[in-house]
Scaffold this motif. Sequence first.
Motif, short mmCIF file in Angstrom:
data_model
loop_
_atom_site.label_atom_id
_atom_site.label_comp_id
_atom_site.label_asym_id
_atom_site.label_seq_id
_atom_site.Cartn_x
_atom_site.Cartn_y
_atom_site.Cartn_z
N VAL A 88 -5.84 21.13 -11.68
CA VAL A 88 -6.69 20.68 -12.78
C VAL A 88 -8.11 20.43 -12.27
CG1 VAL A 88 -7.11 18.82 -14.44
CG2 VAL A 88 -4.80 19.74 -14.14
N ALA A 89 -8.22 19.81 -11.10
CA ALA A 89 -9.53 19.56 -10.52
C ALA A 89 -10.27 20.86 -10.23
CB ALA A 89 -9.39 18.73 -9.24
N ALA A 90 -9.54 21.88 -9.75
CA ALA A 90 -10.15 23.18 -9.48
C ALA A 90 -10.65 23.82 -10.76
CB ALA A 90 -9.14 24.09 -8.78
N LYS A 91 -9.90 23.65 -11.85
CA LYS A 91 -10.34 24.18 -13.15
C LYS A 91 -11.57 23.41 -13.64
CE LYS A 91 -5.94 26.08 -14.71
NZ LYS A 91 -5.04 26.28 -15.85
N PHE A 92 -11.59 22.11 -13.43
CA PHE A 92 -12.75 21.28 -13.77
C PHE A 92 -13.98 21.83 -13.04
CE2 PHE A 92 -15.64 17.78 -13.07
CZ PHE A 92 -15.56 16.98 -14.19
N ALA A 93 -13.82 22.10 -11.74
CA ALA A 93 -14.93 22.61 -10.94
C ALA A 93 -15.39 23.99 -11.42
CB ALA A 93 -14.52 22.68 -9.47
N ALA A 94 -14.44 24.84 -11.80
CA ALA A 94 -14.79 26.17 -12.29
C ALA A 94 -15.60 26.08 -13.59
CB ALA A 94 -13.52 27.00 -12.53
N ALA A 95 -15.18 25.17 -14.46
CA ALA A 95 -15.90 24.98 -15.72
C ALA A 95 -17.32 24.48 -15.46
CB ALA A 95 -15.15 23.99 -16.61
N LYS A 96 -17.43 23.45 -14.63
CA LYS A 96 -18.75 22.89 -14.32
C LYS A 96 -19.66 23.93 -13.67
CE LYS A 96 -19.91 18.97 -13.41
NZ LYS A 96 -20.96 18.05 -13.92
N GLY A 97 -19.09 24.68 -12.74
CA GLY A 97 -19.88 25.67 -12.02
C GLY A 97 -20.45 26.75 -12.91
N ALA A 98 -19.75 27.04 -14.01
CA ALA A 98 -20.19 28.08 -14.93
C ALA A 98 -21.11 27.55 -16.03
CB ALA A 98 -18.98 28.76 -15.56
N GLY A 99 -21.22 26.23 -16.12
CA GLY A 99 -22.07 25.65 -17.16
C GLY A 99 -21.33 25.20 -18.40
N LEU A 100 -19.99 25.20 -18.35
CA LEU A 100 -19.20 24.66 -19.44
C LEU A 100 -19.03 23.15 -19.25
CD1 LEU A 100 -16.33 27.30 -19.52
CD2 LEU A 100 -17.94 26.89 -21.39
N THR A 101 -18.82 22.44 -20.34
CA THR A 101 -18.52 21.02 -20.27
C THR A 101 -17.01 20.84 -20.29
OG1 THR A 101 -20.56 20.35 -21.39
CG2 THR A 101 -18.75 18.78 -21.41
N PRO A 102 -16.40 20.41 -19.17
CA PRO A 102 -14.96 20.21 -19.18
C PRO A 102 -14.59 18.91 -19.89
CG PRO A 102 -15.86 19.66 -17.02
CD PRO A 102 -17.00 20.17 -17.85
N ILE A 103 -13.48 18.96 -20.62
CA ILE A 103 -12.88 17.76 -21.19
C ILE A 103 -11.63 17.50 -20.36
CG2 ILE A 103 -11.86 16.69 -23.24
CD1 ILE A 103 -13.47 18.63 -24.96
N LEU A 104 -11.74 16.60 -19.41
CA LEU A 104 -10.66 16.32 -18.47
C LEU A 104 -9.67 15.35 -19.10
CD1 LEU A 104 -9.39 16.33 -15.58
CD2 LEU A 104 -10.88 14.36 -15.10
N CYS A 105 -8.41 15.80 -19.24
CA CYS A 105 -7.37 14.96 -19.82
C CYS A 105 -6.62 14.21 -18.73
CB CYS A 105 -6.39 15.81 -20.62
SG CYS A 105 -7.13 16.63 -22.04
N VAL A 106 -6.44 12.93 -18.93
CA VAL A 106 -5.66 12.11 -18.01
C VAL A 106 -4.73 11.23 -18.85
CG1 VAL A 106 -7.49 12.07 -16.25
CG2 VAL A 106 -7.40 10.26 -17.97
N GLY A 107 -3.61 10.84 -18.27
CA GLY A 107 -2.70 9.99 -19.03
C GLY A 107 -1.36 9.85 -18.35
N GLU A 108 -0.61 8.86 -18.78
CA GLU A 108 0.66 8.52 -18.16
C GLU A 108 1.83 8.83 -19.08
OE1 GLU A 108 0.07 4.96 -20.80
OE2 GLU A 108 -1.12 6.57 -19.89
N SER A 109 2.99 9.05 -18.48
CA SER A 109 4.21 9.25 -19.25
C SER A 109 4.76 7.88 -19.67
CB SER A 109 5.27 9.97 -18.40
OG SER A 109 5.69 9.13 -17.34
N LEU A 110 5.76 7.91 -20.55
CA LEU A 110 6.38 6.66 -20.98
C LEU A 110 7.02 5.94 -19.79
CD1 LEU A 110 7.22 4.73 -23.24
CD2 LEU A 110 9.26 6.15 -23.60
N GLN A 111 7.67 6.70 -18.91
CA GLN A 111 8.31 6.09 -17.75
C GLN A 111 7.28 5.42 -16.84
OE1 GLN A 111 8.74 9.17 -18.84
NE2 GLN A 111 10.91 9.25 -19.47
N GLU A 112 6.13 6.07 -16.68
CA GLU A 112 5.09 5.50 -15.82
C GLU A 112 4.49 4.25 -16.44
OE1 GLU A 112 3.68 9.70 -13.72
OE2 GLU A 112 2.87 9.10 -15.67
#
Length: 248
Positions: free
Chosen positions: A111-135
């Motif tokens: 996911v971080a590599a995809k974030f970097a690819a987006a940023k490097g090309a000039g796209l604005t990444p929307i980085l999703c983060v979140g926990e499962s119910l168990q977590e």
Amino acid sequence: MRKTLVAANWKMHGTKAFAEQLLAELNSGLESDDCSAEVVICPPFPYLGVVGAAAENAEQVALGAQNLSEQPSGAFTGEVSAEMLLDCGARYVIVGHSERRSLYGESSELVAAKFAAAKGAGLTPILCVGESLQEREAGNTLKVIAEQIQAVVDLDLGNTWQNAVIAYEPVWAIGTGKTATPEQAQEVHQFIRQQLGEAGPATQILYGGSVKAANAAELFAREDIDGALVGGASLQADEFIKICRAAD
């Protein structure tokens, strides 16, 4: 001052006719309501052109994509690059949605590599983060989110969070009808903002997880919630417009 951003994730829904009809209703409704929110529409890949054409004629609607490859080009059958998305008129791209992480095994490092690819090309990444119910039940919510954010920080991109958006989406609330309470969401959003350091005050942080017109205003009223990443409700024009209007 951070503006409210409402992003629609259509996931794998719709047809060309459906997309055209929904966009016509959205453009008409948003213009007549004089909505103050920034709006991003993330359709399935085949309909990027349909949404892109509609976005060209709408002042506040931008085109986004649901995913991208971490690779710039090459023999990667079925993948779509950041450059291709830009060529289609996209300005935003979702990375690390919980469904990509859970169903397709995307690690935080990928996911971080995809974030970097987006940023490097000039796209604005929307980085999703979140926990499962168990977590969450194990009391590990903040630990999980800190680790997901750290994977991006570790790349040392420089101005990492400039022209980037974060979406907190508790996995247990996505498509279930359950929603984190405004207090629960605010706690996590505040924590995320703290994790961003100096970039925190300027970074848009969205909430995602069964967002509806009925709960949008209460969520948006919280100090650190800057909008929403909307799934199912974004497929209904009236409902989505009401969510966007909640920014007012």
